[in-house]
Design a protein around this motif. Structure first.
Motif, PDB file in Angstrom:
ATOM      1  N   ALA A   1      -0.753  68.104   6.212  1.00  0.00           N
ATOM      2  CA  ALA A   1       0.439  67.739   6.979  1.00  0.00           C
ATOM      3  C   ALA A   1       1.537  68.786   6.865  1.00  0.00           C
ATOM      4  N   GLY A   2       1.248  69.889   6.165  1.00  0.00           N
ATOM      5  CA  GLY A   2       2.208  70.984   6.072  1.00  0.00           C
ATOM      6  C   GLY A   2       3.186  70.882   4.927  1.00  0.00           C
ATOM      7  N   VAL A   3       2.970  69.937   3.987  1.00  0.00           N
ATOM      8  CA  VAL A   3       3.851  69.808   2.831  1.00  0.00           C
ATOM      9  C   VAL A   3       3.353  70.744   1.734  1.00  0.00           C
TER      10      VAL A   3
ATOM     11  N   ASP B   1      11.809  74.154  -7.780  1.00  0.00           N
ATOM     12  CA  ASP B   1      12.155  75.342  -8.553  1.00  0.00           C
ATOM     13  C   ASP B   1      13.678  75.430  -8.604  1.00  0.00           C
ATOM     14  N   GLY B   2      14.244  75.170  -9.798  1.00  0.00           N
ATOM     15  CA  GLY B   2      15.698  75.082  -9.902  1.00  0.00           C
ATOM     16  C   GLY B   2      16.379  76.315 -10.438  1.00  0.00           C
TER      17      GLY B   2
ATOM     18  N   MET C   1      13.158  66.750   2.394  1.00  0.00           N
ATOM     19  CA  MET C   1      12.313  66.030   1.442  1.00  0.00           C
ATOM     20  C   MET C   1      12.091  64.595   1.890  1.00  0.00           C
ATOM     21  N   GLY C   2      13.148  63.947   2.380  1.00  0.00           N
ATOM     22  CA  GLY C   2      13.002  62.576   2.846  1.00  0.00           C
ATOM     23  C   GLY C   2      12.028  62.466   3.999  1.00  0.00           C
TER      24      GLY C   2
ATOM     25  N   ARG D   1      16.980  74.171  -3.361  1.00  0.00           N
ATOM     26  CA  ARG D   1      16.891  74.785  -2.034  1.00  0.00           C
ATOM     27  C   ARG D   1      15.766  74.131  -1.249  1.00  0.00           C
ATOM     28  N   PRO D   2      15.932  73.928   0.052  1.00  0.00           N
ATOM     29  CA  PRO D   2      14.925  73.211   0.853  1.00  0.00           C
ATOM     30  C   PRO D   2      13.603  73.954   1.001  1.00  0.00           C
ATOM     31  N   ASP D   3      13.545  75.236   0.609  1.00  0.00           N
ATOM     32  CA  ASP D   3      12.290  75.979   0.719  1.00  0.00           C
ATOM     33  C   ASP D   3      11.620  76.178  -0.639  1.00  0.00           C
ATOM     34  N   ARG D   4      12.097  75.452  -1.656  1.00  0.00           N
ATOM     35  CA  ARG D   4      11.538  75.627  -2.989  1.00  0.00           C
ATOM     36  C   ARG D   4      11.239  74.293  -3.659  1.00  0.00           C
ATOM     37  N   PHE D   5      10.462  73.477  -3.000  1.00  0.00           N
ATOM     38  CA  PHE D   5       9.984  72.249  -3.626  1.00  0.00           C
ATOM     39  C   PHE D   5       8.521  72.050  -3.260  1.00  0.00           C
ATOM     40  N   TYR D   6       7.794  71.345  -4.150  1.00  0.00           N
ATOM     41  CA  TYR D   6       6.351  71.180  -3.984  1.00  0.00           C
ATOM     42  C   TYR D   6       5.960  69.723  -4.255  1.00  0.00           C
ATOM     43  N   PHE D   7       5.018  69.232  -3.465  1.00  0.00           N
ATOM     44  CA  PHE D   7       4.487  67.882  -3.659  1.00  0.00           C
ATOM     45  C   PHE D   7       3.680  67.833  -4.951  1.00  0.00           C
TER      46      PHE D   7
END
Length: 659
Positions: free
Chosen positions: A126-128, A279-280, A255-256, A285-291
């Motif tokens: 789904a592109g996540v 990654d903090g 994220m939501g 940042r909206p381009d640095r999170f992972y499921f």
């Protein structure tokens, strides 16, 4: 609305579900193990039924026994709570087969999201974005070790079927991989009945952020904003808050939306949580999170979401299970203030957070604006080694993050627990830590600040011991007066003194006591100016200083002194209480808590080195490795793997190394 519900769980979550169910007019049915026969949730329910012995595998994990009680009591629904069977697709299927409503998602959604490897593949389509790693089915140790090398250390080994930190190990170097893998697989099999694991890259400066989602059976899915669960120890959450500090609006939206689409993709119904690692290093940042995973159940930390939304998630679960439509849309939801939750555990931060068991001689919580307490125990209850050691969840809500944290710190300072050791003082220090208050933290914050948080051996609290010794002295004098049939208003005779006395000068009498099991020399000092008045001093403490404690709790075996969230048990010293049988041996390795001995790695005659692994004790769903206290030789094994052992029981006898 459903007419009745069987709660397939225990403790505070069972109490939580029962309260909401009763408010909706539902008949409540509890199931319990033999160890929980006198528990609070058993008494709260309209009816309760025993389903087996204390071990969870023989009671709370028995689908057949729970379904049988549901059929016999004509339960309209079953709420699984969290943990135990809450994410077992076969349990949801068994409910459906027997015409019982499962208060949770359909079995198909549990299957799709319940296994971390399959869930990652699904959301990736789904592109996540997902954390780099191996999420396949091959489980051979050599293969997984090779994958860890390819991913690059540090790595995380994680159980495929579960959460809550069970079956999870961080591995820093290749030399530690095999032992960590074996331990993770064993713990995963014990907790979830599935030893399979995956291996992932460990993200540096990680923030653990999760999105609460909710869906009805009519295709409506919303998110109820995020929670930050980054304050962790051994991959288990300690303090959770909502919303996440420093969360930009654009990241919350991204994220939501990702969480909602993940839930929609599997036809989700009810409450669920989609967990991400961010990654903090440079802020959120909206381009640095992972499921990471989706938990297909209610979460332990759901009260902070309830606080900022004004919703009752358990009520929404019941309404969705009854076929009702969500009464709101995404745009109707707003964030009201800030909420923080602390998990109050029966564990000892001064002894590497070892679980602590025993009777709760006192349990008191504060009341006040913005404070909520969720607990499943009360004064007189037993904390057993069989289940999670949580005593309560202390939740604070305020207009701002600072106000919520201040309220939580104050509430923890007013919390009274006597009996098992607790992490109360540790939690209070966390709430007050300047870096955390400033929003500068990640999942490694606790490990980096152990000393400042009071973790590890602490100096003896001489004031607490003085108060305890004085209380014991007063108790002994009262007993003597009773034995002599003296009234309280009659003068005390010097012949009633339990030791020698003198007529002139300052009198100071030694009185050895035990403080948390260690001998301490206290002394009773009598006032020259006020005959008959005395106090007790320990070490350098001022015997006449105006010191204060939080609470004094009397028990048959001694007195508990509570001061600053720290507990000290003071007892009379018995010089004849000596283990004569093993005085000639170089040392003993004892069980640090009540639990089950699940592995022994040595045999009599083996030479061992200081720090070498000797055995593993499992208690409260966690493994605890026992190591050699010094170089030596194994003289005796006092217990076999599989045995239940009591706290302090001698497991392995060692002979000192010959020079």
């Amino acid at each position: 609305m459903l007419e009745s519900v069987l709660i397939a769980n225990r403790g505070e979550i069972a109490c939580r579900i029962i309260r909401t169910a009763k408010s909706l007019g539902m008949r409540t049915i509890a199931v319990y193990s033999e160890a929980d026969a006198n528990s609070l949730f058993v008494r709260m329910a309209d009816e309760a039924h025993c389903i087996g012995p204390a071990p969870a595998r023989e009671s709370y994990l028995r689908i057949d026994a729970i379904i049988e009680v549901a059929r016999r009591t004509k339960a309209a629904s079953i709420h699984p709570g969290y943990g135990f069977l809450s994410e077992r697709a076969e349990f949801a299927e068994a409910c459906a087969t027997n015409g019982i409503v499962f208060v949770g998602p359909p079995a198909s959604a549990i299957k799709a999201m319940g296994l971390k490897d399959a869930a990652k593949a699904l959301v990736q389509q789904a592109g996540v974005p997902v954390v780099p790693g191996y999420h396949g089915s091959k489980q051979e140790p050599d293969f997984l070790r090779q994958k860890a090398y390819e991913i690059g250390y540090p790595v995380l080994i994680k159980a495929v079927a579960g959460g809550g930190g069970k079956g999870m190990r961080r591995v820093e170097k290749a030399a530690d991989f095999d032992a960590a893998l074996e331990s993770a697989q064993r713990e995963a099999a014990s907790a979830f009945g599935d030893p399979r694991v995956l291996v992932e890259k460990y993200i540096l400066s990680p923030r653990h952020i999760e999105i609460q989602v909710f869906a009805d059976g009519h295709g409506n899915v919303v998110h109820l904003f995020e929670r930050d669960c980054s304050l962790q120890r051994r991959h288990q959450k300690v303090i959770e808050e909502a919303p996440a500090p420093g969360m930009p609006d654009d990241m919350r939206e991204v994220m939501g939306r990702a969480a909602v689409e993940a839930a929609r993709a599997v036809g989700y119904v009810g409450a669920g949580t989609v967990e991400f690692i961010a990654d903090g290093r440079e802020g959120l940042r909206p381009d640095r999170f992972y499921f990471m995973e989706m938990n297909t159940r209610l979460q332990v930390e759901h009260p902070v979401t309830e606080a900022i939304t004004g919703l009752d998630l358990v009520e929404l679960q019941f309404r969705a299970a009854s076929g009702e439509t969500l009464p709101f849309a995404q745009d109707d939801l707003i964030i009201d203030g800030h909420a923080v939750e602390a998990r109050l555990y029966a564990e000892d931060p001064e002894k590497e957070f070892l679980p602590s068991t025993g009777k709760l001689w006192a349990l008191e919580f504060p009341e006040g604006e913005g404070i909520r307490i969720d607990t499943g125990v009360e004064t007189g209850a037993e904390v057993t080694p069989y289940y999670d050691p949580m005593i309560a969840k202390v939740i604070a809500h305020g207009a701002t993050r600072d106000e919520a944290l201040s309220r939580l710190a104050e509430a923890l300072g007013e919390t009274i627990v006597a009996g098992p050791k607790t992490n109360t003082a540790f939690l209070k220090r966390l709430c007050e830590a300047p870096e955390f208050r400033a929003g500068r933290f990640d999942t490694g914050f606790i490990d980096r600040n152990l000393d400042a948080l009071g973790v590890g051996p602490q100096p003896l609290d001489e004031v607490a011991v003085s108060f305890g010794a004085a209380a014991l002295t007063s108790r002994k004098i009262d007993q003597l007066r009773m034995s002599e049939h003296l009234r309280n208003d009659e003068p005390s005779s010097p012949w009633l003194e339990p030791d020698g006395f003198q007529l002139l000068g300052t009198r100071s009498v030694g009185m050895p006591v035990l403080a948390d099991g260690e001998r301490v020399e206290a002394r009773e000092i009598f006032s020259e100016e006020h005959p008959g008045v005395s106090t007790v001093a320990v070490g350098e403490s001022d015997p006449w200083a105006d010191e204060r404690i939080d609470q004094e709790v009397d028990a048959p075996h001694g007195v508990y002194i509570l001061k600053g969230g720290r507990q000290t048990l003071v007892q009379f010293y018995d010089p004849f209480d000596v283990d004569l049988e093993h005085m000639d041996q170089g040392g003993s390795v004892k069980a640090p808590m009540h639990g089950k001995l699940i592995a022994v790695f040595v045999q009599p005659g083996d030479k061992v080195e200081k720090g070498q692994r000797l055995a593993i004790v499992e208690a409260m769903k966690m493994e605890h490795v026992l190591v050699a206290p010094s170089d030596g030789e194994v003289a005796e094994l006092a217990a076999e793997p599989g045995a239940q052992v009591a706290e302090g029981a001698r497991l392995i006898a060692l002979k000192a190394k010959e020079e």
